[in-house]
Design an enzyme around this catalytic site. Sequence first.
Site, PDB file in Angstrom:
ATOM      1  N   ASP A  58       0.843  -1.207   0.000  1.00 49.13           N
ATOM      2  CA  ASP A  58       0.000   0.000   0.000  1.00 49.13           C
ATOM      3  C   ASP A  58       0.874   1.251   0.000  1.00 49.13           C
ATOM      4  O   ASP A  58       0.370   2.373  -0.134  1.00 49.13           O
ATOM      5  CB  ASP A  58      -1.002  -0.013   1.163  1.00 49.13           C
ATOM      6  CG  ASP A  58      -0.351   0.026   2.534  1.00 49.13           C
ATOM      7  OD1 ASP A  58       0.893  -0.074   2.619  1.00 49.13           O
ATOM      8  OD2 ASP A  58      -1.088   0.159   3.529  1.00 49.13           O
ATOM      9  N   SER A  59       2.210   1.076   0.108  1.00 54.72           N
ATOM     10  CA  SER A  59       3.144   2.187  -0.088  1.00 54.72           C
ATOM     11  C   SER A  59       2.981   2.786  -1.480  1.00 54.72           C
ATOM     12  O   SER A  59       3.454   3.895  -1.736  1.00 54.72           O
ATOM     13  CB  SER A  59       4.588   1.706   0.106  1.00 54.72           C
ATOM     14  OG  SER A  59       4.840   0.558  -0.666  1.00 54.72           O
ATOM     15  N   ASP A  97      -1.282  -6.220  -0.627  1.00 55.51           N
ATOM     16  CA  ASP A  97      -1.320  -5.565   0.685  1.00 55.51           C
ATOM     17  C   ASP A  97      -2.725  -5.016   0.928  1.00 55.51           C
ATOM     18  O   ASP A  97      -3.216  -4.188   0.141  1.00 55.51           O
ATOM     19  CB  ASP A  97      -0.297  -4.412   0.662  1.00 55.51           C
ATOM     20  CG  ASP A  97       0.206  -4.037   2.035  1.00 55.51           C
ATOM     21  OD1 ASP A  97      -0.166  -4.695   3.021  1.00 55.51           O
ATOM     22  OD2 ASP A  97       0.992  -3.072   2.109  1.00 55.51           O
ATOM     23  N   LYS A 127      -1.279  -9.468   2.672  1.00 57.90           N
ATOM     24  CA  LYS A 127      -0.606  -9.001   3.896  1.00 57.90           C
ATOM     25  C   LYS A 127      -1.541  -8.036   4.614  1.00 57.90           C
ATOM     26  O   LYS A 127      -2.274  -7.282   3.950  1.00 57.90           O
ATOM     27  CB  LYS A 127       0.714  -8.294   3.558  1.00 57.90           C
ATOM     28  CG  LYS A 127       1.386  -7.647   4.765  1.00 57.90           C
ATOM     29  CD  LYS A 127       2.781  -7.150   4.471  1.00 57.90           C
ATOM     30  CE  LYS A 127       2.837  -5.745   3.965  1.00 57.90           C
ATOM     31  NZ  LYS A 127       2.229  -4.732   4.858  1.00 57.90           N
ATOM     32  N   GLU A 129      -1.772  -5.493   8.450  1.00 52.33           N
ATOM     33  CA  GLU A 129      -1.012  -4.931   9.571  1.00 52.33           C
ATOM     34  C   GLU A 129      -1.717  -5.181  10.905  1.00 52.33           C
ATOM     35  O   GLU A 129      -2.951  -5.171  10.968  1.00 52.33           O
ATOM     36  CB  GLU A 129      -0.858  -3.407   9.382  1.00 52.33           C
ATOM     37  CG  GLU A 129      -0.042  -3.023   8.159  1.00 52.33           C
ATOM     38  CD  GLU A 129       0.107  -1.512   7.999  1.00 52.33           C
ATOM     39  OE1 GLU A 129      -0.299  -0.757   8.904  1.00 52.33           O
ATOM     40  OE2 GLU A 129       0.636  -1.102   6.954  1.00 52.33           O
ATOM     41  N   GLU A 196       8.777  -4.222  10.846  1.00 51.07           N
ATOM     42  CA  GLU A 196       9.218  -2.921  10.321  1.00 51.07           C
ATOM     43  C   GLU A 196       9.686  -1.996  11.453  1.00 51.07           C
ATOM     44  O   GLU A 196       8.964  -1.777  12.436  1.00 51.07           O
ATOM     45  CB  GLU A 196       8.062  -2.259   9.538  1.00 51.07           C
ATOM     46  CG  GLU A 196       8.449  -0.888   8.990  1.00 51.07           C
ATOM     47  CD  GLU A 196       7.510  -0.353   7.916  1.00 51.07           C
ATOM     48  OE1 GLU A 196       6.572  -1.065   7.506  1.00 51.07           O
ATOM     49  OE2 GLU A 196       7.728   0.795   7.490  1.00 51.07           O
TER      50      GLU A 196
END
Length: 283
Positions: A58-59, A97, A127, A129, A196
């Site tokens: 999602d970056s 993501d 993925k 978070e 991270e």
Amino acid sequence: MATESTKQSQAVKAEPKVTVPGIMAAKGKRKLTMLTAYDYCTAVWVDRAGVDMILVGDSLAMVMLGHEDTLSVTMDEMLHHTRAVVRGAKRALVIGDMPFLSYQVSVAQAVENAGRFLKEGRAQAVKLEGGASVLKQVEAIVEAGIPVQGHLGLTPQSIAILGGFKVQGKDEEAAKKLVEDAVALAQAGCFSLVLEAIPAAVAQRITEAVPIPTIGIGAGPACDGQVLVLHDLVGLFDRFVPRFVKQYDQLGQRLLEAVSRYRQEVESGTFPGPEHTFGMPAK
Ligand code: KIV
């Protein structure tokens, strides 16, 4: 006769697709590599370089779409980029993501959106978070047959709570919580775990505590693998460069030079030359 370079590209093409069991089996045997990619063309090059996993992160909200942070990117935008990456990645495992608010609202919403990454995006895993707060989601997604990669430490979707892009797990209590979350995510069925921006010693504790591979970004050398944002690694994104990034090239600078040369040659009339120009039979 096959040259050395055609032999090499045939060898890469013949390599089997990386699988989730293959990633899990690598723990303790070899270091894993993961990079982001957001489009067909870069996915082709990253795949050819033999990277194990490609994350459609999602970056992309920041490096591709120019947003301030990762919060604004939508499911439809993520799926659009995932499809392009999958077309380019023949060997690497492609992970989609899950964007902000695509899995936090309910377990049913999480399963449905994770399923969209496989069904519509054709990714091989997702993925998401978070730790204790997303365990139910992880269990339900895995139960639906979708492999999940966890993500702990600096979780950019929570910057409002974390107060910015800051190193996490710096005191004993926070470090203990990270280890507990990691163990719980592994028990919930995650096949691997991104760590991270945490101290190297905490990443090492987590790596020793869980049976699944840890993939570090700013988490030191003890992790089972490493991940970076491609645009950071090649020097294309320069709004800020985190300390944990190693720039292996300055492609932004090289692009600037190439485009400037093109502009100068068009303006001076040296491009296009005769070799770029089509003629006609004399009659
Ligand atoms: O979105 C992303 O690129 C990521 C990596 C930094 C792990 O989550």
